[in-house]
Design a protein around this motif. Structure first.
Motif, short mmCIF file in Angstrom:
data_model
loop_
_atom_site.label_atom_id
_atom_site.label_comp_id
_atom_site.label_asym_id
_atom_site.label_seq_id
_atom_site.Cartn_x
_atom_site.Cartn_y
_atom_site.Cartn_z
N ILE A 1 -19.40 1.54 0.52
CA ILE A 1 -20.19 0.70 1.41
C ILE A 1 -21.26 -0.02 0.60
CG2 ILE A 1 -21.53 0.66 3.53
CD1 ILE A 1 -18.61 1.72 3.79
N ALA A 2 -21.28 -1.35 0.71
CA ALA A 2 -22.15 -2.18 -0.14
C ALA A 2 -23.56 -2.31 0.41
CB ALA A 2 -21.51 -3.54 -0.32
N SER A 3 -24.05 -1.27 1.06
CA SER A 3 -25.43 -1.19 1.53
C SER A 3 -25.76 0.28 1.75
CB SER A 3 -25.62 -1.98 2.83
OG SER A 3 -24.86 -1.42 3.87
N PRO A 4 -27.03 0.64 1.84
CA PRO A 4 -27.39 2.03 2.13
C PRO A 4 -27.08 2.39 3.58
CG PRO A 4 -29.19 0.84 1.03
CD PRO A 4 -28.19 -0.19 1.48
N PRO A 5 -27.13 3.70 3.91
CA PRO A 5 -26.87 4.11 5.30
C PRO A 5 -27.93 3.57 6.26
CG PRO A 5 -27.58 5.98 3.94
CD PRO A 5 -27.32 4.85 3.01
N ILE A 6 -27.47 3.09 7.40
CA ILE A 6 -28.37 2.58 8.43
C ILE A 6 -28.78 3.74 9.33
CG2 ILE A 6 -28.58 0.99 10.38
CD1 ILE A 6 -26.43 -0.72 9.01
N LYS A 7 -30.10 4.04 9.36
CA LYS A 7 -30.57 5.23 10.06
C LYS A 7 -31.60 4.95 11.15
CE LYS A 7 -29.78 8.56 6.33
NZ LYS A 7 -30.37 9.66 5.53
N TYR A 8 -32.09 3.72 11.24
CA TYR A 8 -33.18 3.43 12.16
C TYR A 8 -32.87 2.17 12.98
CZ TYR A 8 -35.60 6.77 9.23
OH TYR A 8 -35.94 7.91 8.53
N PRO A 9 -33.37 2.12 14.22
CA PRO A 9 -33.14 0.93 15.05
C PRO A 9 -33.86 -0.29 14.49
CG PRO A 9 -33.87 2.81 16.37
CD PRO A 9 -34.09 3.17 14.94
N CYS A 10 -33.35 -1.45 14.84
CA CYS A 10 -34.05 -2.71 14.56
C CYS A 10 -34.69 -3.17 15.86
CB CYS A 10 -33.08 -3.77 14.04
SG CYS A 10 -33.85 -5.38 13.83
N TYR A 11 -36.00 -3.40 15.81
CA TYR A 11 -36.72 -3.89 16.99
C TYR A 11 -37.00 -5.38 16.90
CZ TYR A 11 -37.35 1.12 17.61
OH TYR A 11 -37.13 2.46 17.75
N MET A 12 -36.30 -6.05 15.99
CA MET A 12 -36.53 -7.48 15.77
C MET A 12 -35.41 -8.32 16.37
SD MET A 12 -39.24 -6.72 14.10
CE MET A 12 -39.85 -5.32 13.15
N GLY A 13 -34.54 -7.72 17.20
CA GLY A 13 -33.55 -8.51 17.90
C GLY A 13 -32.10 -8.09 17.72
N ILE A 14 -31.82 -7.12 16.84
CA ILE A 14 -30.44 -6.68 16.60
C ILE A 14 -30.12 -5.52 17.55
CG2 ILE A 14 -28.79 -5.90 14.87
CD1 ILE A 14 -30.05 -8.70 14.45
N ALA A 15 -28.87 -5.46 18.02
CA ALA A 15 -28.49 -4.50 19.06
C ALA A 15 -28.22 -3.11 18.50
CB ALA A 15 -27.27 -5.00 19.83
N ILE B 1 0.79 -1.23 0.00
CA ILE B 1 0.00 0.00 0.00
C ILE B 1 0.82 1.28 0.00
CG2 ILE B 1 -1.84 -1.22 1.22
CD1 ILE B 1 -1.08 0.31 3.74
N GLN B 2 2.13 1.20 -0.01
CA GLN B 2 2.95 2.41 0.03
C GLN B 2 2.64 3.34 -1.13
OE1 GLN B 2 5.17 3.31 2.42
NE2 GLN B 2 4.67 1.49 3.60
N GLY B 3 2.15 4.54 -0.82
CA GLY B 3 1.87 5.54 -1.84
C GLY B 3 0.70 5.22 -2.76
N LYS B 4 -0.15 4.27 -2.38
CA LYS B 4 -1.24 3.82 -3.24
C LYS B 4 -2.58 4.45 -2.85
CE LYS B 4 1.47 0.98 -5.48
NZ LYS B 4 1.87 1.23 -6.88
N ILE B 5 -3.45 4.55 -3.86
CA ILE B 5 -4.84 4.97 -3.65
C ILE B 5 -5.70 3.72 -3.58
CG2 ILE B 5 -6.79 6.28 -4.57
CD1 ILE B 5 -4.77 8.07 -6.00
N ILE B 6 -6.43 3.56 -2.48
CA ILE B 6 -7.18 2.33 -2.22
C ILE B 6 -8.67 2.62 -2.21
CG2 ILE B 6 -7.53 0.43 -0.59
CD1 ILE B 6 -4.81 1.21 0.66
N VAL B 7 -9.45 1.77 -2.90
CA VAL B 7 -10.90 1.73 -2.71
C VAL B 7 -11.15 0.62 -1.69
CG1 VAL B 7 -13.16 1.35 -3.73
CG2 VAL B 7 -11.38 2.48 -5.06
N LEU B 8 -11.62 0.99 -0.52
CA LEU B 8 -11.82 0.02 0.56
C LEU B 8 -13.32 -0.26 0.70
CD1 LEU B 8 -10.23 -1.55 2.75
CD2 LEU B 8 -10.78 0.32 4.32
N ILE B 9 -13.69 -1.53 0.52
CA ILE B 9 -15.10 -1.93 0.54
C ILE B 9 -15.46 -2.49 1.91
CG2 ILE B 9 -16.89 -3.30 -0.58
CD1 ILE B 9 -15.53 -1.38 -2.50
N ASP B 10 -16.60 -2.06 2.44
CA ASP B 10 -17.16 -2.68 3.63
C ASP B 10 -18.64 -2.94 3.38
OD1 ASP B 10 -17.22 -3.81 6.11
OD2 ASP B 10 -16.98 -1.95 7.25
#
Length: 300
Positions: free
Chosen positions: A215-229, A178-187
């Motif tokens: 980012i391979a999904s849209p922005p997360i803006k709302y809570p999940c009330y189905m069991g996710i923290a 990565i020395q001196g490189k431009i990186i597209v970092l996917i999450d």
């Protein structure tokens, strides 16, 4: 699952990836709201037989499918199962999760292309998306982070301090690449923003010239009330910062998300091709605030 070569036992799992490790075969998916009965043969104490006619599934039957409420007539399979939770080798709705994530990467490259030396990934659930982005953009894929497999998922740690400590333990950097490189970092997603910032800083400390987050999904803006923290909207970084503001805060050169339309198309396109009669529906409440059922008023 075959037992002693001739008899059968049934295995039920939340996802199909669990079957291969024990030698089980996928029979079918349980439908939303379906009640399935599995009976043991009183003579053999097992649930199926291997006969001259082949495998006999006489001891399993669909008892009923509970009707959906009239207020939400469509299915509401959690779309985040495709984005993050499921193993990539699992199948849902007749398609493998890996393929969906790969198509998310293809679409992301169309929506948010940037010139770079190479594409890389925050391991591991975003790997298919990174390969899809690389294929569509023509930018080569290189691994820049080595994951310590003895550290668990940071997303589900109970507080910010533990999440950040675990990120530092979780990854090593392939410095020579990565020395001196431009990186597209996917999450795959950004929830609170606590885990990605140390990673961007780590790459820049090891000589990366620029890090562009995709980012391979849209922005997360709302809570999940189905069991996710995700208890409150205040914890979700997309509610307090625009993509440009967040990129600056994280030390990235730019940040772009996959569109909601792009995610749904990536999830649904192959199912519609193969099974055009299938009724599709996915819960995207964490992205849109539109919940599949009524919820009580809770503080933001």
């Amino acid at each position: 699952r075959r037992v002693h070569g001739e008899s059968l036992a049934y295995v039920v799992s939340s996802e199909t990836g669990a079957f291969s490790s024990i030698g089980a075969e996928i029979l079918r998916e349980v439908l939303p709201g379906e009640i399935v009965e599995i009976k043991l043969n009183p003579k053999t104490n097992i649930a199926g037989e291997l006969t001259e006619k082949g495998i006999e599934y006489g001891n399993i039957r669909s008892m009923a499918i509970v009707n959906r409420p009239t207020t939400s007539p469509l299915p509401a399979l959690c779309i985040f199962e495709y984005v993050y939770f499921c193993r990539p080798d699992s199948y849902m709705e007749g398609q493998q999760v890996y393929g969906v994530r790969y198509r998310c990467g293809l679409r992301l490259a169309k929506e948010a292309f940037v010139e770079a030396d190479f594409v890389s990934v925050i391991p591991e659930s975003a790997q298919p998306a990174a390969l899809g982005y690389s294929s569509q953009s023509g930018i080569p894929f290189i691994e820049v982070l080595s994951r310590n497999r003895y550290v668990g998922r940071t997303f589900i740690q109970p507080n910010t301090h533990l999440r950040q400590i675990n990120v530092c333990k979780k990854f090593g950097v392939m410095s020579e690449s990565i020395q001196g490189k431009i990186i597209v970092l996917i999450d795959d997603s950004i929830v609170r923003g606590n885990t990605v910032k140390p990673i961007v800083q780590l790459l820049k400390q090891h000589g990366a010239k620029e890090v562009h987050l995709r980012i391979a999904s849209p922005p997360i803006k709302y809570p999940c009330y189905m069991g996710i923290a995700i208890p409150t909207r205040a914890e979700l970084i997309a509610n307090s910062m625009s993509p440009n503001q967040l990129a600056t805060s994280l030390g990235a050169a730019s940040l772009r998300y996959l569109s909601l339309e792009g995610l749904h198309e990536s999830v649904e396109m192959e199912v519609r091709k193969r099974q055009p009669e299938q009724v599709l529906g996915h819960c995207n409440a964490c992205l849109t605030g539109k919940y599949p059922t009524d919820i009580e008023e809770v503080p933001c």
